[in-house]
Design an enzyme around this catalytic site. Sequence first.
Site, PDB file in Angstrom:
ATOM      1  N   GLY B  50       0.839  -1.203   0.000  1.00  0.00           N
ATOM      2  CA  GLY B  50       0.000   0.000   0.000  1.00  0.00           C
ATOM      3  C   GLY B  50       0.865   1.241   0.000  1.00  0.00           C
ATOM      4  O   GLY B  50       1.927   1.298   0.636  1.00  0.00           O
ATOM      5  N   GLY B  52      -0.562   4.598   0.299  1.00  0.00           N
ATOM      6  CA  GLY B  52      -1.306   5.778   0.727  1.00  0.00           C
ATOM      7  C   GLY B  52      -0.464   6.589   1.706  1.00  0.00           C
ATOM      8  O   GLY B  52       0.757   6.454   1.754  1.00  0.00           O
ATOM      9  N   LEU B  53      -1.132   7.411   2.503  1.00  0.00           N
ATOM     10  CA  LEU B  53      -0.378   8.255   3.426  1.00  0.00           C
ATOM     11  C   LEU B  53       0.501   7.430   4.348  1.00  0.00           C
ATOM     12  O   LEU B  53       1.668   7.758   4.568  1.00  0.00           O
ATOM     13  CB  LEU B  53      -1.343   9.108   4.247  1.00  0.00           C
ATOM     14  CG  LEU B  53      -2.004  10.244   3.471  1.00  0.00           C
ATOM     15  CD1 LEU B  53      -2.986  10.977   4.368  1.00  0.00           C
ATOM     16  CD2 LEU B  53      -0.974  11.216   2.927  1.00  0.00           C
ATOM     17  N   HIS B 276     -20.349   8.503   7.237  1.00  0.00           N
ATOM     18  CA  HIS B 276     -20.112   9.937   7.089  1.00  0.00           C
ATOM     19  C   HIS B 276     -21.417  10.656   6.786  1.00  0.00           C
ATOM     20  O   HIS B 276     -22.168  10.233   5.913  1.00  0.00           O
ATOM     21  CB  HIS B 276     -19.111  10.161   5.954  1.00  0.00           C
ATOM     22  CG  HIS B 276     -18.506  11.520   5.973  1.00  0.00           C
ATOM     23  ND1 HIS B 276     -19.216  12.642   5.638  1.00  0.00           N
ATOM     24  CD2 HIS B 276     -17.266  11.940   6.301  1.00  0.00           C
ATOM     25  CE1 HIS B 276     -18.423  13.698   5.754  1.00  0.00           C
ATOM     26  NE2 HIS B 276     -17.234  13.295   6.151  1.00  0.00           N
ATOM     27  N   SER B 294     -17.006  17.097   1.758  1.00  0.00           N
ATOM     28  CA  SER B 294     -16.236  17.247   3.001  1.00  0.00           C
ATOM     29  C   SER B 294     -17.078  17.763   4.152  1.00  0.00           C
ATOM     30  O   SER B 294     -17.904  18.660   4.002  1.00  0.00           O
ATOM     31  CB  SER B 294     -15.078  18.204   2.796  1.00  0.00           C
ATOM     32  OG  SER B 294     -14.499  18.503   4.049  1.00  0.00           O
ATOM     33  N   ARG B 340     -19.492  13.060  13.663  1.00  0.00           N
ATOM     34  CA  ARG B 340     -20.076  12.396  12.501  1.00  0.00           C
ATOM     35  C   ARG B 340     -21.187  11.413  12.843  1.00  0.00           C
ATOM     36  O   ARG B 340     -22.198  11.362  12.157  1.00  0.00           O
ATOM     37  CB  ARG B 340     -18.970  11.636  11.775  1.00  0.00           C
ATOM     38  CG  ARG B 340     -17.999  12.579  11.165  1.00  0.00           C
ATOM     39  CD  ARG B 340     -16.868  11.860  10.512  1.00  0.00           C
ATOM     40  NE  ARG B 340     -16.107  12.861   9.756  1.00  0.00           N
ATOM     41  CZ  ARG B 340     -14.997  12.616   9.100  1.00  0.00           C
ATOM     42  NH1 ARG B 340     -14.489  11.408   9.096  1.00  0.00           N
ATOM     43  NH2 ARG B 340     -14.397  13.561   8.442  1.00  0.00           N
ATOM     44  N   GLU B 435      -5.173   3.189   8.194  1.00  0.00           N
ATOM     45  CA  GLU B 435      -6.546   2.726   8.400  1.00  0.00           C
ATOM     46  C   GLU B 435      -6.621   1.211   8.558  1.00  0.00           C
ATOM     47  O   GLU B 435      -7.578   0.679   9.127  1.00  0.00           O
ATOM     48  CB  GLU B 435      -7.435   3.186   7.225  1.00  0.00           C
ATOM     49  CG  GLU B 435      -8.924   2.973   7.474  1.00  0.00           C
ATOM     50  CD  GLU B 435      -9.805   3.433   6.318  1.00  0.00           C
ATOM     51  OE1 GLU B 435      -9.304   4.146   5.425  1.00  0.00           O
ATOM     52  OE2 GLU B 435     -11.004   3.076   6.313  1.00  0.00           O
ATOM     53  N   ARG B 445     -14.195   8.030  14.599  1.00  0.00           N
ATOM     54  CA  ARG B 445     -13.057   8.889  14.292  1.00  0.00           C
ATOM     55  C   ARG B 445     -13.513  10.325  14.096  1.00  0.00           C
ATOM     56  O   ARG B 445     -14.523  10.572  13.444  1.00  0.00           O
ATOM     57  CB  ARG B 445     -12.357   8.397  13.024  1.00  0.00           C
ATOM     58  CG  ARG B 445     -11.196   9.289  12.594  1.00  0.00           C
ATOM     59  CD  ARG B 445     -10.464   8.720  11.405  1.00  0.00           C
ATOM     60  NE  ARG B 445     -11.264   8.701  10.194  1.00  0.00           N
ATOM     61  CZ  ARG B 445     -11.570   9.783   9.472  1.00  0.00           C
ATOM     62  NH1 ARG B 445     -11.160  10.983   9.845  1.00  0.00           N
ATOM     63  NH2 ARG B 445     -12.296   9.670   8.376  1.00  0.00           N
TER      64      ARG B 445
END
Lengths: 247, 647
Positions: B50, B52-53, B276, B294, B340, B435, B445
């Site tokens: 992976g 990603g970040l 979300h 967002s 959320r 994640e 979160r």
Amino acid sequence: MDIKVRVWRQSGPSAGGKMVTYDVKGISPDASFLEMIDVLNETLILNGDDPIAFDHDCREGICGACSMVINGVAHGPEKATTTCQLHMRKFSDGDVIDVEPWRAAAFPVIKDLVVDRSAFDKIIQAGGYITVPTGTAPDAHATPVPKKDADAAFEAATCIGCGACVAACPNGSSMLFTAAKITHLGLMPQGQPERDSRVIDMLQAQDDAGFGGCTNAGECTTVCPKGIPLSLIGRLNSDYRKAITKR
Amino acid sequence: MTTDFWTEGEPVVDKAAPDGPVETRWERRKFNAKLVNPANRRKLTVIIVGTGLAGGSAAATLAEAGYQVKSYCYQDSPRRAHSIAAQGGINAAKNYRNDGDSVYRLFYDTVKGGDFRARESNVYRLAQVSVNIIDQCVAQGVPFAREYGGLLDNRSFGGTQVSRTFYARGQTGQQLLLGAYQALERQIGLGNVEMNARHEMLELIIVDGKARGIVVRDMVTGEISTEFADAVVLASGGYGNVFFLSTNAKGCNVTASWRAHRKGALFANPCYTQIHPTCIPESGSHQSKLTLMSESLRNDGRVWVPKAQKDTRRAADIPEDERDYYLERIYPSFGNLVPRDIASRAAKNVCDEGRGVGPGGLGVYLDFADAINRLGRKAVEAKYGNLFEMYERITGEDPYETPMRIYPAVHYTMGGLWVDYDLQSTIPGLFVVGEANFSDHGANRLGASALMQGLADGYFVLPNTISNYLAAGPFPKVTASDAPVVEARKQVEDRIEKFLSINGDRTVDSFHRELGQIMWEYCGMERSEEGLTKAIGLIRALKEEFWTRVKVPGKGEELNQNLEKAGRVADFIELGELMCIDALHRRESCGGHFRAESQTPDGEALRHDDEFSYAAAWEYFGADGRPTLHKEDLNFEYVHPSTRSYK
């Protein structure tokens, strides 16, 4: 909506390809273009045909994976829009729509509409970064950046690396892509120390990867889903001239 | 406790957890961790799945430190990992606004926001390193939003009362990921990282009890290969696509994690998914994914529905006194900025009451009319321009003129592979970041915390903790002919052959869609014992049907996107069952997980700390078909559990 699509089918990198026509019936105008292809693929699979291979991932216009030339235009008819964000409401009932892969020497076809864009990564490897080992950074507020520079850098940095610019260019040039990164990093104070070597090395890398030269045709900016302006290429050329004379 | 659905085993203990004052735990862990001297690092290889970040930043950082890194991603370039789609921002306890923020407050907000189901030590560390992340990213040239004086701008986000969120218009994830990607590409160019794009991990290789490699499929040629290393890091993201419709990218999948789980890694809190509140509602049966707007929009947008049921008037025709700004009404102190889970459930409640708007009554308005009047259209455009454009492109409606319609959708998964304080799973040498681990967010979160955690893990935590493990290496050489390697490879090849040989009459997507409907209906925002029990039965039947009726066209030795999907959906089906079992066993409402049997008289979530103050780490279904539950008790020394109140 009932439409026909004529899709480029090519079974592998060295195989020949051809356009094949398919009927797509009863598609919702609210479906995205890729969802239309999904629906078609479900039918193809159940009929025992090979489904159409295409790149896609986020389907929200930011990952840069999707890449279809639609009716001769990279990403299709809607301005500043990726293929995944194009919706069928932009077409009319009865339309015949041509769908082809990106076509450029530096982006060889892998299968159907899937091409190899790893040449873009090679350009970034050559200098599209600021050297900063993890943990060595000063406080984020140590260097103020004028808002107008930060905003302009951001605009350039919104490039999603999809390659539409290359697909649209009559020379298969990657200048807009490279210019976007040169501009983003060149506008930030943090990007100054490597500014000269960056532009020289990235241009060399794009030549090595087989991209063509820029003749200011301007097709790139017309199809760019993020609206990266042509003026950035002028900026790149200016940076290059300064860098090369300092050598 | 043993039931028809699970058995309970020994508790799981975090042996890497430091004690003492929370403020110095990370410092002490780093000091006590064994180091690898620079000359020895190049003898050690790390596989990272992976980009990603978390994975991208970890690969760049470990390569910089001198380790040999092999990186894998399923996309055609590491730059396309789904972190790219995160919009809103990244939290950091910089207190640049002088509004009372601190590391302690970020820690406090995150533990509370997670509804007291996260580990205090981990969360404190996350808050501590948050400040370093911003420094690192700015130095990389990430073009964050700035003020006229040239300093960084901040915005506030749901669940907090300070402005600590750094952002780059509505494309913060993209800019942060490109920062990590560029650092990674630099290391690739230097020859320190071997990058394998369009490669998918299909099995974990364990030798002598240690994670030593992976089996991967080259997605272009179909070639299966075995890759070896001294440690394996999974940074493969979340599993929201178990719901079929989610805001995840189409390719996001649980396979890397699930294969590790099948080989012994415990999977913690699988039922903790985040719904979300601000996504664009579904438009029809062709829908292939959902798009998030967002959460930062809630800073200036006001959420409302008509007071009357089945009110079909256009939004503009509904007078002010016939509108119900229900978040402002029910939660006056946080208003539209409630966390959320609360915003999502409130939206579901008003739609269940028949007051939803748009097709099927599954939507609520997010209205910018007041903000446009107050700030002017230009200011609103500067803040949210790209989000408004995205909305208009998808729906054909102009949010400057008509309020947006939004509805909750699955967005993030807090659950994931269980890891200790060092981010090591229950399989030695298998580390999990971002994640993909069960991480720091507890049962819910907070906004702008996913980017923070991904980069914290990748840039700062893992590089410090993995050395403690690698210090014992290099480990004995593994070869393709070793028995566990041969076996892992055979498992992959047999499975592919099985998919291709069934040749049934249903597509992979049709199974995925059906699984998603079951999960959304019974394991979504609201769950009940009856529903979950039913869902488990439905999923088991679906699994059987999948393995007898699925049709996967083509061959293994070619680019075959349906073959890729088949493997992912097969794993999602097994995960779906575990999620329902986890949700069933947790007879409390907490975080994003509302249990119908556990609510207060006025319908708010009711947590049961006496019974459920633990992380539920599951061992793969045993021979009797039941997973085993291992509990990790959670202790709250600093932030004492209280009922979350945003009223």
